[in-house]
Scaffold this motif. Structure first.
Motif, PDB file in Angstrom:
ATOM      1  N   TYR A  36       0.832  -1.433  -0.063  1.00  0.00           N
ATOM      2  CA  TYR A  36      -0.118  -0.050   0.089  1.00  0.00           C
ATOM      3  C   TYR A  36       0.753   1.212   0.137  1.00  0.00           C
ATOM      4  N   LYS A  42      -3.463  11.225   3.166  1.00  0.00           N
ATOM      5  CA  LYS A  42      -4.292  10.647   2.595  1.00  0.00           C
ATOM      6  C   LYS A  42      -4.700   9.069   2.919  1.00  0.00           C
ATOM      7  N   ARG A  43      -5.703   8.108   2.454  1.00  0.00           N
ATOM      8  CA  ARG A  43      -5.574   7.013   2.923  1.00  0.00           C
ATOM      9  C   ARG A  43      -4.699   6.103   2.178  1.00  0.00           C
ATOM     10  N   PRO A  44      -4.212   4.882   2.948  1.00  0.00           N
ATOM     11  CA  PRO A  44      -3.488   3.891   2.191  1.00  0.00           C
ATOM     12  C   PRO A  44      -4.350   3.179   1.026  1.00  0.00           C
ATOM     13  N   PHE A  89       3.777   0.715   2.725  1.00  0.00           N
ATOM     14  CA  PHE A  89       3.382  -0.554   3.890  1.00  0.00           C
ATOM     15  C   PHE A  89       3.247  -1.738   3.043  1.00  0.00           C
ATOM     16  N   PHE A 100       0.295  -5.451   9.065  1.00  0.00           N
ATOM     17  CA  PHE A 100       1.073  -4.657   8.240  1.00  0.00           C
ATOM     18  C   PHE A 100       2.716  -4.370   8.736  1.00  0.00           C
ATOM     19  N   GLY A 101       3.376  -4.174   7.958  1.00  0.00           N
ATOM     20  CA  GLY A 101       4.771  -3.659   8.480  1.00  0.00           C
ATOM     21  C   GLY A 101       4.628  -2.291   9.214  1.00  0.00           C
TER      22      GLY A 101
ATOM     23  N   TYR B  33     -13.124  -3.540   8.709  1.00  0.00           N
ATOM     24  CA  TYR B  33     -12.000  -3.510   9.698  1.00  0.00           C
ATOM     25  C   TYR B  33     -11.845  -2.149  10.258  1.00  0.00           C
ATOM     26  N   TYR B  35      -8.743   0.031  11.857  1.00  0.00           N
ATOM     27  CA  TYR B  35      -7.119   0.185  12.336  1.00  0.00           C
ATOM     28  C   TYR B  35      -7.125   1.500  13.048  1.00  0.00           C
ATOM     29  N   GLN B  37      -3.814   4.291  13.264  1.00  0.00           N
ATOM     30  CA  GLN B  37      -2.427   4.362  12.947  1.00  0.00           C
ATOM     31  C   GLN B  37      -1.617   5.509  13.622  1.00  0.00           C
ATOM     32  N   LEU B  43      -0.075   0.387  10.660  1.00  0.00           N
ATOM     33  CA  LEU B  43      -1.430   0.343  10.734  1.00  0.00           C
ATOM     34  C   LEU B  43      -1.538  -1.112  11.835  1.00  0.00           C
ATOM     35  N   LEU B  88      -5.046   8.370  14.343  1.00  0.00           N
ATOM     36  CA  LEU B  88      -5.655   8.329  13.152  1.00  0.00           C
ATOM     37  C   LEU B  88      -6.447   7.017  12.988  1.00  0.00           C
ATOM     38  N   PHE B  90      -8.734   4.152  10.882  1.00  0.00           N
ATOM     39  CA  PHE B  90      -9.065   4.066   9.623  1.00  0.00           C
ATOM     40  C   PHE B  90      -9.950   2.916   9.530  1.00  0.00           C
ATOM     41  N   PHE B 101      -9.608   1.281   1.776  1.00  0.00           N
ATOM     42  CA  PHE B 101      -9.845   2.076   3.076  1.00  0.00           C
ATOM     43  C   PHE B 101     -10.616   3.356   2.863  1.00  0.00           C
ATOM     44  N   GLY B 102     -11.230   3.742   4.134  1.00  0.00           N
ATOM     45  CA  GLY B 102     -11.956   4.808   4.414  1.00  0.00           C
ATOM     46  C   GLY B 102     -11.117   6.189   4.488  1.00  0.00           C
ATOM     47  N   PRO B 103     -11.410   7.407   4.442  1.00  0.00           N
ATOM     48  CA  PRO B 103     -10.388   8.730   4.418  1.00  0.00           C
ATOM     49  C   PRO B 103      -9.963   8.796   5.697  1.00  0.00           C
TER      50      PRO B 103
END
Lengths: 110, 110
Positions: A36, A42-44, A89, A100-101, B33, B35, B37, B43, B88, B90, B101-103
């Motif tokens: 990603y 912004k979003r991933p 990511f 995720f990393g 999901y 998450y 951040q 994430l 943040l 998500f 993903f959402g914003p």
């Protein structure tokens, strides 16, 4: 559970150079490996993914390689451009949730 | 990607308050999901749901709860917010693999 390590945490390259980001995973049952890109604020967003039955996949300037034996996979970006600057990511999954990393901040200097 | 929306986009609240973050999707996906951040931590999965009757804890579920009101809606609640929940957040949805993903919702707990 699955653990994903990602290196380096920051990477700075000159425009036109190549960039490589590496990830390792711990669970040999993982079979799906997406990458990603997250631009600032912004979003991933998914840029490329690979499944365990494939060793390499390309999409224009980006490619991903997977070594199941060593349990590592890498993202390769060629001919980098300033708009490639972002956080990248990697992730691994066994068909359910993604792990995720911690991300790599890539800076492409003009 | 307007197919996944989150409300509110920004929220400032005080320690001890209850807060709900909402996520809606029009992709028709069964899987959703949540998450969080944090800088340098990537994430991290809080909760996930593979269908309306399915709720699963993720890596960092303590202090959070969720509700899957319908296929298209998945809410995250902080029963008693604390400052280290400033992050943040998500929401994401997926088919069998790719996550969208959402914003994001930027939450600050004072």
């Amino acid at each position: 559970g699955e653990n994903v390590e990602q290196h380096p945490s920051t990477l700075s390259v000159q425009e036109g150079d190549s960039a490589v980001i590496k990830c390792t995973y711990s669970d040999s049952a993982s079979n799906y490996f997406p990458w990603y890109k997250q631009e600032l604020g912004k979003r991933p967003q998914l840029i490329i993914d690979i499944r365990s039955n494939v060793g390499e996949k390309k999409d224009q300037r980006i490619a991903v390689t997977l070594n199941k034996t060593a349990k590592h996979f890498s993202l390769h970006i060629t001919e980098t451009q300033p708009e490639d600057s972002a956080v990248y990511f990697c992730a691994a999954s066994m068909g359910g949730e993604l792990v995720f990393g911690k991300g790599t901040k890539l800076t492409v200097n003009p | 990607d307007a197919d996944v929306t989150q409300t509110p986009r920004n929220r400032i609240t005080k320690t001890g308050k209850r807060i709900m973050l909402e996520c809606s999707q029009t992709k028709g996906h069964d899987r959703m999901y949540w998450y969080r951040q944090d800088p340098g931590l990537g994430l991290r999965l809080i909760y996930y749901s593979f269908d309306v009757k399915d709720i699963n804890k993720g890596e960092i579920s303590d202090g959070y709860s969720v509700s899957r009101q319908a296929q298209a809606k998945f809410s995250l609640s902080l029963e008693s917010a604390i400052p280290n929940q400033t992050a943040l957040y998500f929401c994401a949805t997926s088919d069998l693999s790719t996550q969208y993903f959402g914003p994001g919702t930027r939450l600050t707990v004072l």
